[in-house]
Design a protein around this motif. Structure first.
Motif, PDB file in Angstrom:
ATOM      1  N   GLY A 140      -4.345  -7.612  -2.603  1.00 33.36           N
ATOM      2  CA  GLY A 140      -5.763  -7.921  -2.791  1.00 33.36           C
ATOM      3  C   GLY A 140      -6.594  -7.458  -1.617  1.00 33.36           C
ATOM      4  N   ARG A 141      -5.944  -7.342  -0.471  1.00 34.73           N
ATOM      5  CA  ARG A 141      -6.633  -6.861   0.735  1.00 34.73           C
ATOM      6  C   ARG A 141      -6.411  -5.375   0.936  1.00 34.73           C
ATOM      7  NH1 ARG A 141      -5.774 -11.596   5.170  1.00 34.73           N
ATOM      8  NH2 ARG A 141      -6.498 -13.284   3.854  1.00 34.73           N
ATOM      9  N   ALA A 142      -5.823  -4.752  -0.078  1.00 38.68           N
ATOM     10  CA  ALA A 142      -5.576  -3.303  -0.051  1.00 38.68           C
ATOM     11  C   ALA A 142      -4.654  -2.898   1.104  1.00 38.68           C
ATOM     12  CB  ALA A 142      -6.883  -2.521   0.004  1.00 38.68           C
ATOM     13  N   GLU A 143      -3.751  -3.809   1.515  1.00 33.44           N
ATOM     14  CA  GLU A 143      -2.772  -3.447   2.524  1.00 33.44           C
ATOM     15  C   GLU A 143      -1.420  -3.218   1.853  1.00 33.44           C
ATOM     16  OE1 GLU A 143      -3.053  -5.513   6.406  1.00 33.44           O
ATOM     17  OE2 GLU A 143      -4.549  -6.745   5.401  1.00 33.44           O
ATOM     18  N   GLY A 156       1.805   0.691  -3.351  1.00 28.20           N
ATOM     19  CA  GLY A 156       1.603  -0.041  -2.102  1.00 28.20           C
ATOM     20  C   GLY A 156       2.640  -1.114  -1.867  1.00 28.20           C
ATOM     21  N   VAL A 157       3.626  -1.185  -2.771  1.00 23.34           N
ATOM     22  CA  VAL A 157       4.685  -2.192  -2.637  1.00 23.34           C
ATOM     23  C   VAL A 157       6.043  -1.512  -2.718  1.00 23.34           C
ATOM     24  CG1 VAL A 157       5.779  -4.191  -3.730  1.00 23.34           C
ATOM     25  CG2 VAL A 157       3.294  -4.063  -3.606  1.00 23.34           C
ATOM     26  N   GLY A 160       6.273   4.052   7.923  1.00 22.42           N
ATOM     27  CA  GLY A 160       4.863   3.682   7.935  1.00 22.42           C
ATOM     28  C   GLY A 160       4.457   2.454   7.146  1.00 22.42           C
ATOM     29  N   TRP A 161       5.438   1.600   6.780  1.00 26.36           N
ATOM     30  CA  TRP A 161       5.049   0.349   6.109  1.00 26.36           C
ATOM     31  C   TRP A 161       4.505  -0.611   7.156  1.00 26.36           C
ATOM     32  CZ3 TRP A 161       4.703  -0.194   0.968  1.00 26.36           C
ATOM     33  CH2 TRP A 161       5.298   0.811   0.199  1.00 26.36           C
ATOM     34  N   PRO A 162       3.258  -1.053   7.023  1.00 27.73           N
ATOM     35  CA  PRO A 162       2.656  -1.881   8.078  1.00 27.73           C
ATOM     36  C   PRO A 162       3.151  -3.323   8.072  1.00 27.73           C
ATOM     37  CG  PRO A 162       1.070  -1.521   6.308  1.00 27.73           C
ATOM     38  CD  PRO A 162       2.303  -0.725   5.953  1.00 27.73           C
TER      39      PRO A 162
END
Ligand SMILES: Nc1nc2c(ncn2[C@@H]2O[C@H](COP(=O)(O)OP(=O)(O)OP(=O)(O)O)[C@@H](O)[C@H]2O)c(=O)[nH]1
Ligand SMILES: [Mg+2]
Length: 317
Positions: free
Chosen positions: A74-77, A110-111, A140-142
């Motif tokens: 939801g936070r686009a991370e 993103g997952v 590069g996975w934050p």
């Protein structure tokens, strides 16, 4: 082999999921391949933040993970999940996979979700987890979320390998006491009482506060309530994790914790290698003969160790 690992890392970094999966499999298998992967990934790591999620079987960790994925997305991370199951090669990952599909994260770029299970020996998992984190970090996975099942020593070790550790409890008498006995108090940065829709959440919370009063940890963990099935409290949980991260970063403790973990990892590798070397030098039979001597009480364990290491007796032992 290093060229292979390097090439795979290049592809994985460009978003190739199959290449990433292969790197993680190499890490899981251990041995020389894992070492090559470590050599190419370690220099590129350090940017990811890891969050451990642990607690008794069935506490709702996977459901909570799915809820957290919703919050983070939801936070686009972007966020990767490692589901570690020391006890069984089947349950954790499969259950998590089902839940994730339910929540429609399976096709989300993103997952990333990966389950790792014991392949024989236990110590391997404690060593494989930081190695897998290193791969995801280098690519590069934050955010990396590590879900572990159970409350044994291996789980404590694995969960303790995260920057922020969340311990999941349930309503019901004794959960806090069990967690304390299992050594989870020492590693908990945030406590969650999940299934707060059930009776006894308040009592569980009071129990936990009492246990925390008695143990008076240096940094008192926050205690939150969630209903993972509806997602209630998940956003607040993520905020608590973020607050803890800010605290650690500001105080410099994050760097200290990471240095401690690297020290432990290097020490574990040294211990593993020294033992391996001693075994080889003695060959299997001589090793067993020495143990027989110790058992017959003709030799003490320290002298046996000296003999295996081919060294003079260490003083004072
Ligand atoms: N009532 C209620 N049930 C929940 C909640 N969260 C999870 N559950 C249920 O609890 C059961 C176990 O949930 P999981 O998420 O699989 O638990 P887990 O901790 O991942 O389990 P393992 O991986 O097997 O250790 C499932 O039937 C969930 O639907 C909650 O907040 N309230
Ligand atoms: Mg699970």
């Amino acid at each position: 082999v290093t060229r292979d690992a390097d090439a795979l890392l290049g592809k994985a970094g460009a978003g190739d999921r199959a290449a990433l999966a292969r790197l993680l499999s190499m890490v899981e298998r251990g041995g020389d391949a894992a070492r090559e992967v470590g050599a190419v990934t370690h220099p590129r790591g350090g940017a990811a933040y890891t969050v451990g999620l642990t607690g008794a079987p069935g506490a709702g960790k996977s459901t909570l993970t799915a809820a957290l994925l919703g919050v983070v997305r939801g936070r686009a991370e972007r966020i990767a999940v490692l589901a570690i199951d020391p006890s069984s090669p089947f349950t954790g990952g499969a259950i998590l996979g089902d839940r994730i599909r339910m929540h429609e994260h399976a096709t989300d770029d993103g997952v990333m979700i990966r389950s790792m299970a014991t392949r024989g020996h236990l110590g391997g998992l404690a060593l494989a987890t930081p190695a897998a984190v290193r791969v995801l970090d280098a690519v590069g996975w934050p955010w990396i979320l590590i879900e572990t099942v159970g409350v044994g020593q291996v789980e404590v070790d694995v969960a303790g390998a995260a920057d922020t550790t969340v311990v999941v409890l349930n309503p019901g008498w004794g959960d806090a006491v069990q967690a304390s006995k299992a050594g989870l108090l020492e590693i908990a940065d945030v406590f969650v009482i999940n299934k707060a829709d059930r009776p006894g959440a308040r009592e569980a919370r009071d129990d936990l506060e009492r246990v925390l009063d008695l143990s008076s940890p240096a940094r008192r963990p926050e205690v939150l309530e969630t209903v993972a099935e509806t997602g209630e409290g998940a956003a607040e949980l993520w905020e608590a994790v973020s607050r803890h991260r800010d605290d650690l970063t500001r105080s410099g403790e994050l760097d200290r914790r990471r240095a401690d973990r690297l020290r432990d990892e290097v020490a574990a590798l040294v211990a593993e290698r020294v033992l391996e070397r001693a075994r080889q030098a003695a060959d299997g039979e001589a090793f067993d003969r020495l143990i027989d001597e110790v058992q017959a009480r003709r030799l003490d364990p320290w002298s046996a160790a000296d003999e295996l290491l081919g060294s003079a007796p260490t003083s004072g032992r």
